[in-house]
Design a protein around this motif. Structure first.
Motif, mmCIF file in Angstrom:
data_model
loop_
_atom_site.group_PDB
_atom_site.id
_atom_site.type_symbol
_atom_site.label_atom_id
_atom_site.label_comp_id
_atom_site.label_asym_id
_atom_site.label_seq_id
_atom_site.Cartn_x
_atom_site.Cartn_y
_atom_site.Cartn_z
ATOM 1 N N GLN A 198 37.853 72.184 99.652
ATOM 2 C CA GLN A 198 37.189 71.442 100.789
ATOM 3 C C GLN A 198 36.178 70.120 100.141
ATOM 4 O O GLN A 198 35.504 70.291 99.254
ATOM 5 N N SER A 199 36.574 68.990 100.973
ATOM 6 C CA SER A 199 35.683 67.910 100.462
ATOM 7 C C SER A 199 35.775 66.946 101.727
ATOM 8 O O SER A 199 36.172 67.102 102.692
ATOM 9 N N VAL A 200 34.787 65.603 101.537
ATOM 10 C CA VAL A 200 34.833 64.748 102.219
ATOM 11 C C VAL A 200 35.169 63.393 101.488
ATOM 12 O O VAL A 200 34.785 63.247 100.350
ATOM 13 N N VAL A 260 31.513 72.579 102.505
ATOM 14 C CA VAL A 260 31.163 71.386 103.490
ATOM 15 C C VAL A 260 30.597 72.301 104.707
ATOM 16 O O VAL A 260 31.002 73.037 105.151
ATOM 17 N N ARG A 261 29.052 71.647 105.155
ATOM 18 C CA ARG A 261 28.635 72.160 106.284
ATOM 19 C C ARG A 261 28.067 70.998 107.045
ATOM 20 O O ARG A 261 27.184 70.443 106.903
ATOM 21 N N ILE A 262 28.719 70.704 108.131
ATOM 22 C CA ILE A 262 28.394 69.771 109.112
ATOM 23 C C ILE A 262 28.316 70.208 110.514
ATOM 24 O O ILE A 262 29.264 70.703 111.106
ATOM 25 N N CYS A 311 23.901 68.663 107.345
ATOM 26 C CA CYS A 311 24.788 67.468 106.938
ATOM 27 C C CYS A 311 24.890 67.605 105.423
ATOM 28 O O CYS A 311 24.256 66.899 105.005
ATOM 29 N N LYS A 312 25.681 68.410 104.807
ATOM 30 C CA LYS A 312 25.568 68.471 103.372
ATOM 31 C C LYS A 312 27.073 69.009 102.825
ATOM 32 O O LYS A 312 27.830 69.971 103.505
#
Length: 505
Positions: free
Chosen positions: A14-16, A211-213, A218-219
């Protein structure tokens, strides 16, 4: 054009990620670093920890914060003049005993940055001792006291050796002088041979969230850490833990006289600009090339422009403009994931929850227009006596490269006109470059000063130059002219902590 991806990438993490052009963010190989404007999987990340903008204060008498018998930070104001000393506990985000840091020198009479200017100073008999040095030569650096010290006079306060300190005023500038307003920038990176905390890449762990958005969060965490429990150094970003982003990165000609560079957006007055000058046609050199002449320019922010005033020969400026300043976060009801069009480009912003409709730099964790800074190489160099060079190799293909470093020094003494005297066991300072000589039918016996260091660099290699053991000053006395007298560094360099930064072009 850029592309933004949120979710599982090609190896199931999981990534941005944000890529330039048409490179698909979640399937592009992580090793192709020049294709990424941002990647939450970077374990060694660059973040701004603190920015202290010094301002004139005409309050008479000493002021301490907090007001107690054992201050963690104190200001001293005397007859309308200001001294500033900070100890580590003052900075809430301080993770390292000796951090990587910058001091940006501003001329209080003009508001212009002057720290990159090489200036000539004269001393000794008949002013026949000459030195060409950066303003950084005057700075004390970050000091670790040998013992607990109680100061009198301007600083009636106690300093604890477990709380290393930095003084923003120049070491040889009188305590009642307000010529310079030194801005302190602290990076969340070590400034000595300490390893980067949580800087070793880890494999993702099954069952962990990265990921938690949501409307209130938002982190994103680095692989190997669960975003729900991750500490600051284990997070790629969150609302108060944002990566260093670049608004502009350029290498431009700075002619004699006036010139400017347009960054494309209006900049707050205290936007962080990391800039150094080097010779036209010469190697890229930081903090300055070793010269025996006045060199460089002053610069300042004017709307969207960086303006230059160069009284010397034409040169070049290489700089990074960070999306960071002293403005705090805003307040509102903006969504944490914001999308809009700017200049015909689709923009994605990851914001601090509760930001206003016009977010400040402090609200913006990621902006798809602004590439985040990557570390291409980092490390510590043990410095030997003599004139030496040390080579660092890296791959900067497709990147705008920029080198930052500080120098580490051994024990010594620090004194300013009797108002602050301290023996220290360790010193970390911003780099300085300079030459010294004596005048006898022209300048002769020219030497690089012993406290000087500089690095020449490009896309694949950085070469550090050191001169440990050389004098930092040479001069004549009237009584025994023409005997040359030498002054040496009271705390010689022992190491260099360096970072080679890269920004996807």
């Amino acid at each position: 054009m850029t592309m933004t991806g949120i979710g599982y990438d090609y190896v199931g993490v999981q990534s941005v990620k944000i890529t330039k052009g048409t490179y698909p963010p979640l399937t592009t190989d992580d090793s192709l670093v020049a294709r990424f404007l941002y990647n939450s999987k970077w374990s060694k990340d660059v973040k701004l920890s603190d920015l202290k903008v010094r301002s004139l204060n005409t309050t008479a008498g000493p002021t301490y914060t907090p007001s107690s018998s054992n201050w963690t930070m104190f200001h001293a104001y005397y007859n309308g003049n200001q001294n500033e000393v900070f100890t580590n506990p003052y900075f809430s985000n301080m993770l390292y005993t000796f951090p990587l840091y910058d001091i940006k020198v501003v001329d209080s009479s003009t508001g212009r940055y002057i720290g990159g200017v090489v200036e000539k100073t004269l001393s000794g008999y008949d002013n026949r001792g000459g030195a060409w040095r950066l303003r950084s030569a005057r700075q004390s650096g970050w000091l670790a006291a040998d013992a607990t010290y109680t100061f009198s006079g301007y600083f009636a306060a106690t300093l604890n050796p477990q709380q290393p300190s930095i003084r923003l005023q120049d070491w040889n500038q009188p305590a009642n002088s307000l010529t310079d307003l030194n801005h302190l920038i602290i990076w969340r990176l070590p400034g000595d041979n300490t390893a980067i905390i949580d800087g070793t890449p880890l494999a993702a762990v099954a069952g962990q969230q990265q990921v938690r958005i949501t409307s209130t969060e938002c982190k994103v965490s680095k692989p190997g850490f669960d975003v729900r429990t991750a500490t600051a150094t284990q997070l790629a970003f969150d609302a108060s833990n944002i990566p260093a982003k670049i608004i502009a990165a350029a290498d431009i000609a700075v002619p004699a006289g006036s010139s400017s560079y347009n960054c494309g957006i209006t900049l707050p007055a205290n936007t962080v600009v990391d800039l150094h000058f080097y010779e036209e046609g010469g190697a890229i050199a930081y903090p300055a090339p070793p010269l025996s002449t006045d060199f460089g320019a002053s610069y300042w922010i004017d709307g969207s422009l960086i303006r230059f005033s160069n009284p010397n020969a034409a040169c070049r400026a290489r700089f990074l403009v960070y999306a960071a300043d002293s403005t705090g976060p805003t307040s509102g009801t903006n969504n944490v994931l914001r999308q809009f069009t700017s200049g015909g480009e689709n923009v994605v912003q990851f914001l601090r929850p509760g930001a206003s409709a016009t977010p400040s730099f402090a609200d913006i964790a990621i902006d798809s227009r602004w590439p985040a800074v990557q570390i291409l190489a980092e490390g510590y160099i043990a410095v030997g006596t003599g004139e030496n060079t040390y080579v660092v190799n890296y791959s900067g293909a497709g990147m705008f490269t920029f080198v930052k470093y500080v120098t580490v020094h051994g024990a010594g003494n620090y004194s300013v006109s009797g108002d602050l005297q301290i023996a220290f066991s360790k010193r970390v300072r911003v780099p300085t470059a300079g030459k010294c000589a004596v005048y006898d039918v022209g300048w002769t016996n020219m030497k690089n000063t012993g406290d000087s260091t500089y690095v020449t660099y490009g896309q694949v290699q950085a070469t550090f130059h050191t001169f440990k053991g050389n004098p930092i000053r040479q001069y004549y006395n009237q009584s025994d002219y023409p005997t040359i007298h030498y002054e040496y560094d009271p705390s010689p360099i022992v190491g260099i902590r360096y970072y080679v930064l890269g920004i996807a072009q």
